[in-house]
Design an enzyme around this catalytic site. Structure first.
Site, PDB file in Angstrom:
ATOM      1  CD  GLN A  82      18.038  -3.246   9.715  1.00 26.91           C
ATOM      2  OE1 GLN A  82      17.380  -2.285   9.989  1.00 26.91           O
ATOM      3  NE2 GLN A  82      18.533  -3.909  10.501  1.00 26.91           N
ATOM      4  CD  GLN A 130      -6.337 -16.210  17.185  1.00 32.05           C
ATOM      5  OE1 GLN A 130      -5.642 -15.050  16.673  1.00 32.05           O
ATOM      6  NE2 GLN A 130      -5.855 -17.336  16.977  1.00 32.05           N
ATOM      7  CG  HIS A 162      -8.319  14.522 -24.465  1.00 31.29           C
ATOM      8  ND1 HIS A 162      -7.178  15.059 -23.967  1.00 31.29           N
ATOM      9  CD2 HIS A 162      -8.346  13.441 -23.689  1.00 31.29           C
ATOM     10  CE1 HIS A 162      -6.532  14.669 -22.982  1.00 31.29           C
ATOM     11  NE2 HIS A 162      -7.211  13.582 -22.601  1.00 31.29           N
ATOM     12  CG  ASP A 209      -4.107 -19.882  13.506  1.00 33.52           C
ATOM     13  OD1 ASP A 209      -4.836 -18.823  12.751  1.00 33.52           O
ATOM     14  OD2 ASP A 209      -3.985 -19.782  14.672  1.00 33.52           O
ATOM     15  CD  GLU A 255     -14.293  15.506 -19.463  1.00 32.34           C
ATOM     16  OE1 GLU A 255     -12.858  15.026 -19.682  1.00 32.34           O
ATOM     17  OE2 GLU A 255     -14.897  14.778 -18.507  1.00 32.34           O
ATOM     18  CE1 TYR A 310      12.500  -8.213   7.954  1.00 34.95           C
ATOM     19  CE2 TYR A 310      10.724  -8.927   9.449  1.00 34.95           C
ATOM     20  CZ  TYR A 310      12.146  -8.189   9.192  1.00 34.95           C
ATOM     21  OH  TYR A 310      12.902  -8.216  10.278  1.00 34.95           O
ATOM     22  CG  HIS A 326      -1.269 -15.285  18.385  1.00 34.66           C
ATOM     23  ND1 HIS A 326      -0.441 -15.752  17.763  1.00 34.66           N
ATOM     24  CD2 HIS A 326      -2.409 -15.987  17.666  1.00 34.66           C
ATOM     25  CE1 HIS A 326      -0.547 -16.788  16.767  1.00 34.66           C
ATOM     26  NE2 HIS A 326      -1.946 -16.643  16.798  1.00 34.66           N
ATOM     27  CD  GLU A 366      -6.244 -11.840  12.739  1.00 27.56           C
ATOM     28  OE1 GLU A 366      -6.448 -11.635  13.796  1.00 27.56           O
ATOM     29  OE2 GLU A 366      -5.232 -12.228  11.958  1.00 27.56           O
ATOM     30  CG  HIS A 367      -9.144 -15.255  13.420  1.00 31.10           C
ATOM     31  ND1 HIS A 367      -8.227 -14.618  13.977  1.00 31.10           N
ATOM     32  CD2 HIS A 367      -8.514 -16.184  12.365  1.00 31.10           C
ATOM     33  CE1 HIS A 367      -7.107 -14.973  13.408  1.00 31.10           C
ATOM     34  NE2 HIS A 367      -7.023 -15.889  12.445  1.00 31.10           N
TER      35      HIS A 367
END
Lengths: 430, 430
Positions: free
Chosen positions: B191, B259, B420, B361, B415, B129, B262, B327-328
Site C-alpha cells: 500500500q 554476509q 518524414h 556496508d 523506410e 521505502y 544477514h 554482490e560482494h
C-alpha cells in the site's frame, strides 16, 4: 486538427487520454507469452523451431537458423548504392555522438592508504530484436546496435523473424552488417526473446535484450526481466512542438505529421502562445494529410491523440511541456536555447526551426530510441550507458582500517549484526 | 563448511542452487498485491489507511500519517551520541564518494552551425521505502537517500511502517533527517508503494521508488514499474572471497559469516587455489558460528548456500568469480590489484586483506545497494545515475540542414515514411 485552450482541466484530460496508449494496457496475452517463454527455456531449439513453424510458417532447423555469409552477400546486391551510402553516413554520425557518451573507470586514492573507485565494464553479450512485419527500419538496427558497439560489447546477436521461405529482409541484414552485428538468427516473437534470455542449442544466451517489437515481444521481455536486463518497453511515438508567433506554420504542421504517420496511436501536440499560428497549423495539417501517402494513419492519430494547445503565456506552455514529458520536443521560438534551459522533461529536444524531428530519426547522431508516454520524467534515451555496468572498488590499508575500526564496529553493533563487527574486530585482536 | 572441487560440473550445480534464491520465485502473491495497488490507486487515503489498520494494526489518518518535527525531535533524544556521530561520519564518506559519480550536461558544436548534446536533469521527486520489521538499518537509509540528494532531487519522500501505536523507529527517523529526507509518511507494504506511485490525498506521487522491502513491497514495485521508475529488486545478500595461500583464514572465515548472518538465504563462497586455506577456513567458520549471536541464521545459510571451492589455478578461480557474479567480492591474494583487472562481474570489489566487506556496508562511501543473484553481469550499484535522466539536444542551422537534406529524405523514403521526408523537404521548397 482540434485547438484546445490550455488550462489545468484540459491538461488533465489530455494526460489521461494519452495514458490510454500506455504499453501497460496489454490485455491478456501475458499467460500465453509466459507459456511460450517457459517452453523455449525448457525445450530449447525444439520449442523455438516449432513456434517458428506455427507463427512464421517457416521450416527452420539448427542447420538454417543462423544467417550465413552467403545470405548477407546476397542482401547487399538487393540494396541500392544510394541507401547504402546514407546508411554509412548515418552510422558515422551515430558513432561520433555515442562516442561522447562513453564513461570511464575512475579511482580516488588518499595518502592514508585508501583507494575508492568505480570500474566500468561493457556487458559481455547483447541481443538485439528486429521486428519483421510490414515496415523495415534500417535506422532502428543502427540505433540499437551502435551504442552497444561503442560501449565495447564483445558479442552482439540479432534475431529477426523470417518469411515462410526462411528469408529475412535484405535491408535488415545490410544494416546489421554495417552496424557490426556478430551473429543473426531467424527467430521472431516471444520465442526469440526467450531464446536470447535462456539460450538454446543454436541461439546463445545474452546478458541484455534490446529492440522494439509487438505486444508479444514486449510481454516476453517483461517476463525475462531480472534473468537478463532489457531496455524499456516503448509505447507509441510522440512529438510535441513548443512554438511562438515566430514559427512557420507549414514547418510545424509537417513536423507534427512526421510522427503521426508512424502509428494510429502516435500523438502529435503543438503548444503555442500564438492564436494565429494555432489556426494556421490546424488548417495546414489537414491539407498535408490529403497530400501524403499514409493519410488514414495520420487522420486517426491526429483525431484521437493530436492537440493544438493554446497557452496564455510561455511559462504555462513550458509547464505543459514538462508535465507531458514528450518523447520528442521541438522548440520553435524567438529564443529557443533560453527556452531549452527551462525544459526538464523530454526524450530529445530539437532546437530552432531547421531542427525538424526526422533529422534525429535518421541522421544527426543522437539515439532515436527514446522514453515515451511521460516516462521522460525518469527514463533516458538509449545510450552507451545501457551497455555498460559498474563495480565499486574499495581498498583500505591496515593503517586506514585501524583508524576507523571502532566506528565501524559501533555501527554494526547498533544494527545488531555481530558477525559484521567480528569481521572488523578479528583484524585487530591483540 | 563444505569444500568442493571446482570444475564445470560443480560450478553448474552451484549456479543452479544459488538461483533458487532468485526474487523471481515469488510464489503467488502477485494477485493480492495487484488488488492492493489498484485499490490505493483508485481510493487513495481511504484504502491506504484501511490497509495500515489491517496489516500494521495502527489507526492512521490524514492528521497523523506524516511524521511531525516533534516526533523527529523526540527521536533524536532516543539515539546515542555515539551512533549519531558514526552516522554523520558515514554520511560524509558516502557524500564524498557519490559526488564523484555526478554526470554533467555536455554539448559539441561545429562551425557549420550544428550543436549536439546531452542534458542531465535530476528526477523531480523520489520515494524511499524503509522496512519496519525486526531489524533497523540506518545505513540503508543513508545509502538510498544520499545518491538522490547528490543528484539534486528536489523532493525526497520516505515511507516506513509504524507499530500499532503509530510510532516509527527513532534511528530510522534520525538517519532520514541526517540524510536530508524532506517528508516522512507512516505507511508500509504494497500500500505504501502504491501511494508513492499514484499519490493519495496525503502522500505525494513521486517519479521513482527505491529501497528494500519484503516480498509484498517487491511485487508492488514490479506492479507499478513503467508508471514510475524503480530500483532493481534485490535478492538475498552474497559474498565471495577469492583468496590464495597468502590469505589469513580467520579473516576470511569472519568475512564469509558477515554476509551469512544477514539471512538464511544469504550465500557465502570462498574460491581458493590453496587446499590448506580451504581446510582452515572450513574449520574456522564452524568455530565462529558457535561464538557469534546469529548462529542459527549463519548455520542455515552456510549449509545451504555456502561453498569453499578449491580451484586448480587462479585462472579457473577468476572464471568462477565472473560466472557467479557475486554482490560482494573480496580479493585476498598476493597481487590483488592485478587480479581485480581480470574481474568482470561483481557488485563491489574489496581489495586486500584489510578491506573487509562490512567496511563497505557502513562506512567507506560506495553504495551498499548492489546487484545480487548474478545480475552484476548487467546491473550496477545504486548510484547518482539512478536519480538523473538525460535528454538529447539537437540543433541544426538552415545551412547545416540544407547540406544533408537530400540524404535524410532518401532514408525516409527508403523506410516508406513520406511525412518524414516531407517535414525536411518543406523547408527547402522553392
Amino acid at each position: 486538427m482540434r485547438i484546445v485552450k490550455l488550462n489545468a482541466e484540459t491538461k488533465k484530460d489530455l494526460l489521461k487520454n494519452l495514458l490510454k496508449r500506455s504499453p501497460s494496457n496489454f490485455g491478456n496475452y501475458a499467460e500465453t507469452v509466459q507459456e511460450i517463454v517457459d517452453d523455449v527455456r525448457d525445450n530449447g531449439d525444439a520449442a523455438l523451431f516449432s513456434y517458428t513453424k506455427k507463427f512464421d510458417k517457416a521450416d527452420i532447423t539448427a542447420e538454417n537458423v543462423k544467417v550465413t555469409q552467403k545470405e548477407i552477400d546476397y542482401a547487399y546486391t538487393q540494396v541500392s548504392p544510394e541507401l547504402l551510402d546514407v546508411i554509412r553516413k548515418a552510422k558515422k554520425n551515430i558513432w561520433e555522438y555515442h562516442e561522447k557518451q562513453k564513461q570511464y573507470s575512475w579511482f580516488d586514492s588518499k595518502p592514508n592508504g585508501t583507494l575508492l573507485g568505480q570500474k566500468v565494464t561493457a556487458l559481455a553479450s547483447v541481443g538485439v530484436y528486429v521486428p519483421g512485419g510490414k515496415a523495415v527500419y534500417p535506422s532502428s538496427v543502427l540505433m540499437n546496435v551502435m551504442p552497444a558497439k561503442v560501449a565495447g560489447v564483445e558479442k552482439i546477436v540479432m534475431t529477426t523473424p523470417c518469411n515462410a521461405e526462411g528469408e529475412v529482409y535484405a535491408t535488415t541484414l545490410v544494416a546489421a552488417k554495417e552496424a557490426g552485428v556478430d551473429e543473426i538468427y531467424k527467430a521472431g516473437g516471444a520465442q526469440a526473446i526467450a531464446a536470447l534470455a535462456y539460450g538454446t542449442e543454436s541461439v546463445p544466451k545474452v546478458d541484455k535484450i534490446v529492440g522494439p517489437g509487438n505486444i508479444f515481444v514486449a510481454l516476453a521481455k517483461r517476463a525475462v526481466y531480472g534473468h537478463v536486463s532489457i531496455d524499456s518497453i516503448a509505447g507509441p511515438s510522440e512529438v510535441m512542438v513548443l512554438a511562438d508567433e515566430t514559427a512557420n506554420s507549414r514547418y510545424v504542421a509537417a513536423d507534427l505529421l512526421s510522427q503521426a504517420e508512424h502509428d494510429e496511436m502516435a500523438s502529435a501536440i503543438l503548444v503555442t502562445t500564438s492564436e494565429e499560428l494555432a489556426e494556421k497549423v490546424s488548417v495546414q495539417v489537414d491539407k498535408f494529410i490529403d497530400e501524403l501517402s499514409r493519410k488514414e494513419i495520420m487522420r486517426k492519430s491526429i483525431d484521437n491523440y493530436g492537440y493544438i494547445l493554446l497557452a496564455d503565456n510561455m511559462s504555462d506552455a513550458i509547464d505543459a511541456v514538462n508535465d507531458i514529458a514528450s518523447e520528442h520536443l521541438e522548440i520553435v521560438t524567438a529564443n529557443p536555447f533560453d527556452v531549452m534551459t527551462r525544459v526538464k522533461n523530454a526524450g530529445a529536444i530539437f532546437i530552432g526551426e531547421y531542427s525538424s524531428e526526422p533529422l534525429g530519426d535518421y541522421f544527426a547522431g543522437p539515439n532515436h530510441v527514446l522514453p515515451t508516454n511521460g516516462t521522460a520524467k525518469f527514463f533516458s534515451p538509449l545510450s552507451v550507458d545501457d551497455f555498460i555496468k559498474k563495480s565499486s572498488i574499495i581498498y583500505y590499508s591496515r593503517e586506514a582500517l585501524e583508524a576507523v575500526h571502532t566506528d565501524i564496529e559501533a555501527f554494526a553493533k547498533a544494527e545488531q549484526l555481530t558477525a559484521h563487527a567480528n569481521s572488523i574486530a578479528v583484524r585487530f585482536e591483540k
